[in-house]
Each structure stands twice: as structure tokens, then as C-alpha cells.
Scaffold this motif. Structure first.
Motif, short mmCIF file in Angstrom:
data_model
loop_
_atom_site.label_atom_id
_atom_site.label_comp_id
_atom_site.label_asym_id
_atom_site.label_seq_id
_atom_site.Cartn_x
_atom_site.Cartn_y
_atom_site.Cartn_z
N GLU A 240 0.82 -1.21 0.00
CA GLU A 240 0.00 0.00 0.00
C GLU A 240 0.85 1.25 0.00
N LEU A 244 0.65 4.27 -2.71
CA LEU A 244 0.34 5.65 -2.34
C LEU A 244 1.47 6.61 -2.68
N ARG A 278 -2.40 12.82 -4.74
CA ARG A 278 -3.08 12.30 -3.56
C ARG A 278 -2.96 13.27 -2.39
N LEU A 280 -2.50 12.83 1.58
CA LEU A 280 -2.09 11.77 2.50
C LEU A 280 -2.04 12.28 3.93
N ASP A 301 -4.71 7.25 2.90
CA ASP A 301 -5.13 8.00 1.72
C ASP A 301 -6.39 8.80 2.05
#
Length: 517
Positions: A240, A244, A278, A280, A301
């Protein structure tokens, strides 16, 4: 048998090391003994070759043989040389093998036992042969007169029993070195065992395997990004986290991480960072282990959540705008009703018509100039919001977008994100003594230009750069994460555009996005 079988990984590893070390040391000792014997034989061969050659080449040897007094002259010389060099014998003989000298005087005059043919041909050679004194390593060299004729032979030899005594004398040294090496090695492996026990917590190999499998399964299945950082770099990263942070496959270096993870900063809680695509949320914790400067980083996320919050904020702005307009409409309706009750119907109609035309004119202009309904709704809502806050918000006459949405490089929601955040920042930053905001949206030669100016002092380039890279805010509110410009920069970067600021007629922020090819 199971009772005596090593259980922990450390014990099994050390048992194997002890066995390997013992085999290596003992084999090395045996090889050292063989090597000592071989070196002794080689040294003896060189020694007797040298002695035989030296005596054979000496002119006095040939002269003594030719004079007929070889035994009287050469016997004392050969015995003196033999005693000084500690060899078994030196024999000088005639070409027919008759001895002129010998260690045992009774053997003088007898025939020499051994090979002499190569020497009679003029060669100097060595051999291992069993003579009157026993097995020996011997060398034979020819003696020549002034004319080059062979007039005699010289043989020098060392008994193999003497050589055995020589290399056996090295056995105590080799044994001492062997015992010392074993003792030092055992002490070393014992220390290694203690270290392994500490590092493996005394676990058996099967327990370590199960722990690793569970650990690996958790890392691959956990829904949060997880990294373990230490002094040397990135010790661990799960699937993950790779997704990300857009990390490459294989080993990861600190240089592959985004800027906000390259330096150690344990203790961070729910810190918001914006990457190219993204939003985060990052948490960092110090690890209490033997490895110094280690920390665990978890990443969540928040991109979809941030989008939902943006939509919610848009709805809030719309709600506030409707509330404001409803309040304003109620005031105007009350004014019209009062004027009618006062019998001033014509003035009431004129007042209501003027207000309707003013509002409708703005709606019509924006609807005609901007083909995107979401953007029209945003500008109308921000206009009402600015009016309620006492800020003059102007949509310039240059504002114009083509009706064909395919030519516009940003979608409606992306333009709402960019303009909404820029307008909010401008309304917060404008001069309170002269509050105004100016908005321009246009396409020029295939490039989308979004420009928002305000009466505020603006930001210097360093501050602006920090604001676009992460959740930086100039506001004192600790709950305000300052994501506006960072979200704008995210959209602009995704479409290969530019985001700039300057202070000219006011603080001006400009977004340019080229048309997609």
C-alpha cells in the motif's frame, strides 16, 4: 535423540559452526604437517645439491684425485663440511664408483651404492636411495679436470630419519597453534551464540518461519501504507505504501521517497501532505529497538475524503448563499409590500424590476461567457458570499470559455477546485480597508488561464512554494491544514500546467494549463 538436538536457531547455528571450525582446524593442522615434511624434503634436496656442486666445482678436488692422494687430502675436508652442514655423508669417488671418502672410514675403497650414470654423462642430479647408512636423499655431481674430462664424482646425502626428526620437532608448535585456534574460535562462536540469542529471542527456526509468514501476510494485507525507516534508509515498505507514494519495485532508497519523508521526524501525528495526485495523512513513531534512529511511518489515503469535503464545502457555500439571498429577498419583498401599502405602486414595480434585472444580468453574463454550469454556480455563489462579507468580487469582462467542453483541459470539478480555493484564499487575504477580489477565466491560444487577484499584500516566493508543496497555512487556526494551494498545485501538476504569483496591481495568482494534446 530429540532431547540433545539443538532447539533455538542460535544453538543450531553455533553447533554447525563448531563442527565446521573443528574440521577446518584439524584439516589445516594435518596439511601443515604434510607441508612441513614436504618443505623439509625440498630444503634437504637443495642443500645436498649445493654441497655436492660446490665440492665438485672446487679445483682442489680434481687436483687431489689426479695426484693419487684423494683419501688423505679430501677425507678431512669432507668430514669438516659434513659436520658443519649437519648432513649424513659426503662421498667422493672415482668414475668406477671406488670411494675416496666416506663417513665410515671402513667403507673407503669399497664401491659406491647408488645411481651415477647421469653424473658420468656430465649431469648433476638428486635421488632418494637406500645406501649403506639407510634411506637418504642424495645428490651426485661430476668432478672435471682442467681439460673438462670427468675424473671423479661427489655425492652428498641426508638420511630420511634425520629429516623426520626435523619435521617432527615442529609438531608441538603446530599442535599448540591448533589448540589456540580452536580455543579462540570456540570463544568467538560462543559470543556469536549469545548475540544470536538476543537477536532471535531464543526462537526455533520453525517459530521464526511462522513469525515471518505472519509478518509478511500482515504487511501485504494491511490497508494502510507502512514504512520502517532507519539510519541506513528504508528497511521495510508494504504494497500500500508503494501504491500511495508511487515507489518503484524492489529495494527503496530514501532518495525515492517524497521530501516530507526523507528526514527523520518521529512524533508527527495526522500530518496532511499533498503529493502530485493524492492527499495523504502521515503518522510517524519512534521504534524502541536496538537499531538506532528507527521509526515507523503509517500513511492513509485521504484523497476521496478530501474530495467529499470539497463537495461538502461547495454545498455549504451554496447553502450560505441561498440563506443570504433568501434573507435579502425577504428584505426587498418587505420593501415592495410597504411601498404598495403606501399607495406607491409604480415605484414598487420599478424597485423590484431594477433588482431583478441586476441579478439576472450577472446570471446571464456568466451563463453566456462560461459554458460550464458548475463554474457558473461557483462564481455566483462566491459573489453572493463576498457581498455578504463586504468584499467586492468582480468577474472581469475578459472571462470567457468555449461552449465546447472538450477544448477545456480541466473538468468542471477540477475548475471548481482550483477557482474555489483561489477565491477563498483571496477573500481571506484581501485588505480589510479596501477589500476586493477580481476573477478572470479565459482560453487563450488553446491555454486555459485562471487568474485571481486581491487587494492583499501577497506571499513571497518561498512562502508560496511551501504553501503549494504541503499543508502549509498562514492562518493561526491549528485546525486549519492549509490545503487550498496544495490542492490547486496538485491539479495543475497533474495537467502539466503552471502556478505562479506576483504582486502588480494587487496580489495575483495565475494558473495556466495547456490544452491536452
Amino acid at each position: 535423540m530429540n532431547r540433545w538436538r539443538p532447539r533455538s536457531l542460535a544453538t543450531q547455528a553455533i553447533a554447525l559452526q563448531i563442527l565446521v571450525i573443528a574440521v577446518i582446524v584439524l584439516a589445516g593442522s594435518a596439511l601443515a604437517l604434510l607441508d612441513a615434511r614436504r618443505d623439509g624434503d625440498a630444503a634437504a634436496r637443495e642443500q645436498v645439491l649445493g654441497i655436492a656442486t660446490a665440492l665438485a666445482d672446487s679445483p682442489s678436488t680434481a687436483a687431489a684425485i689426479e695426484s693419487g692422494r684423494a683419501t688423505a687430502v679430501l677425507q678431512p675436508v669432507t668430514e669438516a663440511v659434513r659436520r658443519q652442514t649437519d648432513i649424513a655423508f659426503i662421498t667422493i669417488m672415482a668414475p668406477d664408483r671406488t670411494r675416496f671418502t666416506h663417513t665410515d672410514p671402513e667403507q673407503i675403497g669399497a664401491k659406491y651404492i647408488g645411481t651415477v650414470e647421469p653424473a658420468l654423462r656430465g649431469e648433476t642430479f638428486s635421488e632418494t636411495y637406500t645406501g649403506t647408512l639407510g634411506p637418504s636423499i642424495r645428490a651426485v655431481a661430476p668432478v672435471r679436470d682442467d681439460a673438462g674430462r670427468i675424473v671423479g664424482l661427489v655425492s652428498a646425502g641426508i638420511l630420511q630419519t634425520s629429516l623426520a626428526d626435523r619435521w617432527r620437532s615442529q609438531v608441538p608448535v603446530i599442535v599448540t597453534v591448533t589448540v589456540a585456534a580452536l580455543a579462540i574460535s570456540l570463544a568467538g562462536v560462543w559470543l556469536i551464540r549469545r548475540r544470536l540469542l538476543r537477536q532471535t529471542h531464543g526462537l526455533r527456526p520453525d517459530e521464526l518461519r511462522v513469525m515471518y509468514e505472519h509478518h509478511d501476510a500482515i504487511l501485504h494485507s494491511v490497508s494502510e501504507g507502512l514504512l520502517v525507516l532507519d539510519r541506513s534508509g528504508v528497511a521495510l515498505v508494504n504494497d500500500e505504501a508503494r501504491r500511495l507514494l508511487a515507489l518503484p519495485p524492489g529495494p527503496v532508497d530514501r532518495a525515492d521517497l517524497p521530501d516530507f519523508l526523507r528526514s527523520a521526524d518521529p512524533g508527527v501525528r495526522d500530518e496532511v501532505h499533498v503529493t502530485a495526485d493524492r492527499v495523504l495523512v502521515v503518522n510517524r513513531s519512534q521504534v524502541a529497538t536496538a537499531v538506532p534512529d528507527s521509526e515507523v511511518v503509517t500513511i492513509r489515503d485521504r484523497t476521496e475524503l478530501q474530495g467529499a469535503l470539497g463537495e461538502l464545502n461547495s454545498l455549504k457555500v451554496l447553502t450560505d448563499t441561498l440563506r443570504s439571498q433568501a434573507h435579502e429577498a425577504a428584505n426587498k419583498l418587505h420593501t415592495v409590500v410597504t411601498m404598495v401599502e403606501m399607495g406607491r405602486q409604480e415605484e414598487a414595480v420599478r424597485f423590484a424590476t431594477d433588482e431583478l434585472e441586476l441579478t439576472q444580468r450577472l446570471v446571464d453574463r456568466l451563463s453566456a461567457a462560461v459554458g460550464e454550469p458548475a463554474l457558473v454556480a461557483l462564481l455566483l455563489g462566491k459573489t453572493a458570499q463576498a457581498d455578504e462579507r463586504g468584499i467586492e468580487l468582480t468577474v472581469t469582462e475578459d472571462t470567457r470559455l468555449p461552449s465546447d467542453s472538450d477544448r477545456v483541459p480541466l473538468t468542471g470539478s477540477e475548475m471548481v477546485t482550483v477557482l474555489g480555493n483561489l477565491i477563498d484564499n483571496a477573500m481571506d487575504a484581501c485588505d480589510r480597508d479596501d477589500p476586493w477580489v477580481e476573477v478572470t477565466v479565459q482560453m487563450v491560444d488553446g491555454t486555459l488561464i485562471l487568474r485571481v487577484a486581491d487587494s492583499g499584500p501577497g506571499m513571497d516566493l518561498d512562502t508560496f512554494a511551501r504553501a503549494t508543496q504541503r499543508g502549509y497555512s498562514t492562518k493561526s487556526d491549528p485546525d486549519h491544514h492549509g490545503l487550498g494551494l496544495a490542492l490547486v498545485a496538485q491539479v495543475v501538476t497533474r495537467h502539466h500546467g503552471t502556478l505562479t504569483t506576483d504582486v502588480t496591481y494587487g496580489s495575483v495568482v495565475t494558473v495556466t494549463v495547456p490544452e491536452a494534446s
